[in-house]
Motif scaffolding. Structure first.
Motif, PDB file in Angstrom:
ATOM      1  N   SER A  85     -15.781  54.606 -15.135  1.00  0.00           N
ATOM      2  CA  SER A  85     -14.908  53.779 -15.990  1.00  0.00           C
ATOM      3  C   SER A  85     -13.495  53.843 -15.420  1.00  0.00           C
ATOM      4  N   HIS A  86     -12.505  53.460 -16.213  1.00  0.00           N
ATOM      5  CA  HIS A  86     -11.134  53.332 -15.689  1.00  0.00           C
ATOM      6  C   HIS A  86     -10.285  54.573 -15.975  1.00  0.00           C
ATOM      7  N   ILE A  87      -9.362  54.892 -15.069  1.00  0.00           N
ATOM      8  CA  ILE A  87      -8.551  56.098 -15.189  1.00  0.00           C
ATOM      9  C   ILE A  87      -7.200  55.800 -15.845  1.00  0.00           C
ATOM     10  N   TYR A  96      -9.792  59.589 -24.528  1.00  0.00           N
ATOM     11  CA  TYR A  96     -11.189  59.237 -24.271  1.00  0.00           C
ATOM     12  C   TYR A  96     -11.405  57.852 -23.632  1.00  0.00           C
ATOM     13  N   ASP A  97     -10.506  56.915 -23.944  1.00  0.00           N
ATOM     14  CA  ASP A  97     -10.647  55.529 -23.463  1.00  0.00           C
ATOM     15  C   ASP A  97     -10.617  55.527 -21.930  1.00  0.00           C
ATOM     16  N   GLY A  98     -11.754  55.208 -21.339  1.00  0.00           N
ATOM     17  CA  GLY A  98     -11.869  55.222 -19.869  1.00  0.00           C
ATOM     18  C   GLY A  98     -12.240  56.600 -19.364  1.00  0.00           C
ATOM     19  N   GLU A 130      -7.569  50.551 -12.422  1.00  0.00           N
ATOM     20  CA  GLU A 130      -6.772  49.914 -13.487  1.00  0.00           C
ATOM     21  C   GLU A 130      -7.641  48.958 -14.285  1.00  0.00           C
ATOM     22  N   GLU A 131      -7.530  49.039 -15.620  1.00  0.00           N
ATOM     23  CA  GLU A 131      -8.290  48.113 -16.483  1.00  0.00           C
ATOM     24  C   GLU A 131      -7.377  47.514 -17.551  1.00  0.00           C
ATOM     25  N   GLU A 132      -6.438  48.290 -18.060  1.00  0.00           N
ATOM     26  CA  GLU A 132      -5.723  47.940 -19.295  1.00  0.00           C
ATOM     27  C   GLU A 132      -4.684  46.823 -19.184  1.00  0.00           C
ATOM     28  N   GLY A 133      -4.059  46.675 -18.030  1.00  0.00           N
ATOM     29  CA  GLY A 133      -2.941  45.728 -17.955  1.00  0.00           C
ATOM     30  C   GLY A 133      -1.707  46.305 -18.645  1.00  0.00           C
ATOM     31  N   GLU A 197     -16.494  53.610 -28.582  1.00  0.00           N
ATOM     32  CA  GLU A 197     -16.627  52.287 -29.221  1.00  0.00           C
ATOM     33  C   GLU A 197     -15.283  51.645 -29.505  1.00  0.00           C
ATOM     34  N   GLN A 198     -14.298  52.441 -29.848  1.00  0.00           N
ATOM     35  CA  GLN A 198     -12.951  51.967 -30.201  1.00  0.00           C
ATOM     36  C   GLN A 198     -12.988  51.106 -31.469  1.00  0.00           C
ATOM     37  N   GLY A 199     -14.037  51.201 -32.214  1.00  0.00           N
ATOM     38  CA  GLY A 199     -14.185  50.493 -33.493  1.00  0.00           C
ATOM     39  C   GLY A 199     -14.945  51.424 -34.424  1.00  0.00           C
ATOM     40  N   SER A 386      -8.359  53.816 -31.819  1.00  0.00           N
ATOM     41  CA  SER A 386      -8.259  53.907 -30.353  1.00  0.00           C
ATOM     42  C   SER A 386      -6.907  53.348 -29.927  1.00  0.00           C
ATOM     43  N   HIS A 387      -6.605  53.532 -28.638  1.00  0.00           N
ATOM     44  CA  HIS A 387      -5.281  53.125 -28.119  1.00  0.00           C
ATOM     45  C   HIS A 387      -4.191  53.816 -28.927  1.00  0.00           C
ATOM     46  N   SER A 388      -4.451  55.119 -29.204  1.00  0.00           N
ATOM     47  CA  SER A 388      -3.567  55.911 -30.066  1.00  0.00           C
ATOM     48  C   SER A 388      -3.832  57.391 -29.812  1.00  0.00           C
TER      49      SER A 388
HETATM   50 MN    MN Z   1      -8.375  50.445 -23.598  1.00  0.00          MN
END
Ligand code: MN
Ligand code: HGY
Ligand code: MN
Length: 414
Positions: A85-87, A96-98, A130-133, A197-199, A386-388
């Motif tokens: 996945s992305h770093i 956890y995201d990525g 890179e994934e997030e932008g 899942e981020q949800g 997520s994103h937090s």
């Molecule tokens: Mn993300």
């Protein structure tokens, strides 16, 4: 079914590695910030490369900074089973995201190599650059280069918020000179991504694993409103060309339209830049982000078209003008039904609860999914956050995902 690792040992290993990776870019709020090519990103990639070499993977970068750890296959003709996945992260993101997809892949491949020796087909763990932008207006830079849909010409003119050009940042991190192999790959059999899942669907439904059937499409814009800055005290209200007032009206309009949409469309304004951004000066220019997502690309197009038509009318009434610049447009993508069915068979045999579902978050699997058979597998996120810095997944769920990946990689590669 193969013999699985000891649960408590596995739990400890996955927790330790999540903390290990989070230490690169960890901030005092408990969040993590690793932006493409920044010092935390460089340190994290270096640490992963060392770990890859320690577990006897042959590790290498490609020329945009994707990092691969390879286990050779006994069949020299076989194509690669890629997993990872992305770093990179969002600013102030979670642990956890990525990162979880990379940690799970390292643990799974190390376990298989130690207990079952060389696979028939080569397996590669990838830490996608890179994934997030999050730093530059560019998403999926890692997976996009591997699959050939992104290239250097797409980043020639882009800069980060500090006006650092993309190519300079890439060169300063040691990439882009051609000293590493070119990123485009033509030897991949499939891509498997394990991700949080981020949800909150899995948690609410009490399911342990999500098997993703489709990833939503998404568009991202920068919306710039231009007015006239002036004195906050001496300029009567009806004389103003106030970019902030116009922006507020546009954001209100698009948000109400999204709320009124019953088909599941979501629209988000997460970032705003104001000029001159001074309390006693009427705003001359406001740029805000717009992120629109839906499982049907046509629904996204229509929503944007209708909003932008209204934007022009509102701006005209205020004596301001508005420009909508699209910098991302990803179509909805279906995951591979055969790979997903293989994962489901494993889950059924093990009596692990799962749900087939759509992903509202974008993922590198969205890019690989139009390039090679791809499977995206979720573990639950506590509270769907997520994103937090509050992003969290419990150890039980983390190690269950790793076990699934071990079984799946064994089925695919051995
Ligand atoms: Mn993300
Ligand atoms: O924004 C997203 O959907 C992903 O986390 N990049
Ligand atoms: Mn992600």
């Amino acid at each position: 079914m193969i013999e699985q690792p000891n649960p408590s040992a596995l739990s400890e290993q996955v927790e330790n590695m999540i903390e290990w990776l989070a230490s690169h870019g960890g901030d005092e709020s408990g969040g993590v910030t690793r932006l493409l090519y920044d010092p935390a990103w460089i340190a994290a990639q270096r640490a992963i490369k060392e770990k890859m070499e320690k577990i006897r993977l042959s590790a290498r970068y490609d020329d945009v900074g994707n990092l691969f750890g390879r286990v050779a296959g006994r069949d020299p003709e076989a194509r690669v089973i890629l997993t990872g996945s992305h770093i990179d992260t969002v600013k102030g993101g979670g642990k956890y995201d990525g990162a979880y997809g990379i940690v799970a892949a390292l643990i799974a491949v190390e376990y298989l190599l130690t207990h079952y020796g060389l696979p028939l087909k080569p397996i590669e763990v990838v830490s996608l650059c890179e994934e997030e932008g999050s730093r530059f207006p560019m998403t999926y830079w890692g997976s996009g280069n591997i699959t050939g849909v992104k290239s250097r010409k797409k980043v020639r003119d882009i800069k980060d918020a500090n006006a650092v050009p993309f190519e300079q940042a890439m060169r300063d991190a040691g990439f882009g000179f051609g000293q590493h192999p070119q990123p485009e790959r033509r030897d991949l059999e499939c891509f498997i991504e394990l991700h949080i899942e981020q949800g909150q669907v899995l948690e609410r439904e009490g399911k342990s694993i999500g098997v993703v059937s489709h990833i939503v499409g998404q568009r991202r814009y920068d919306i710039t409103v231009r007015g006239e800055s002036n004195h906050a005290g001496t300029t009567p209200m009806h004389w103003r060309h106030d970019a902030m007032f116009t922006a507020a009206e546009l954001i209100r309009l698009l948000t109400h339209r999204a709320k009124a949409d019953e088909s599941g469309l979501v629209a988000t304004v997460g970032r705003m830049d104001v000029k001159p951004n001074v309390g006693n000066v009427i705003a001359r220019e406001v740029t805000f982000s717009l992120d629109v997502r839906h499982s049907d690309a046509e629904r996204i197009r229509l929503f944007c078209e209708e909003c932008f038509g209204e934007f022009d009318k509102i701006a005209a009434e205020h004596g301001t003008d508005v420009v909508c610049r699209k910098w991302m447009d990803e179509s909805p993508v279906a995951m591979d039904s055969v790979l997903s069915a293989t994962a489901e068979d494993i889950l059924k045999q093990k009596g692990i609860s799962y749900k087939t579902m759509t992903s509202g978050a974008g993922h590198d699997s969205q890019v690989f999914g139009i390039y090679c058979p791809t499977a995206l597998l979720f573990v639950p996120s506590r509270g769907g956050i997520s994103h937090s810095p509050e992003e969290f997944t419990n150890t039980e769920d983390l190690q269950r995902g790793v076990r699934l990946l071990i079984d799946l990689l064994y089925k695919l590669a051995y």
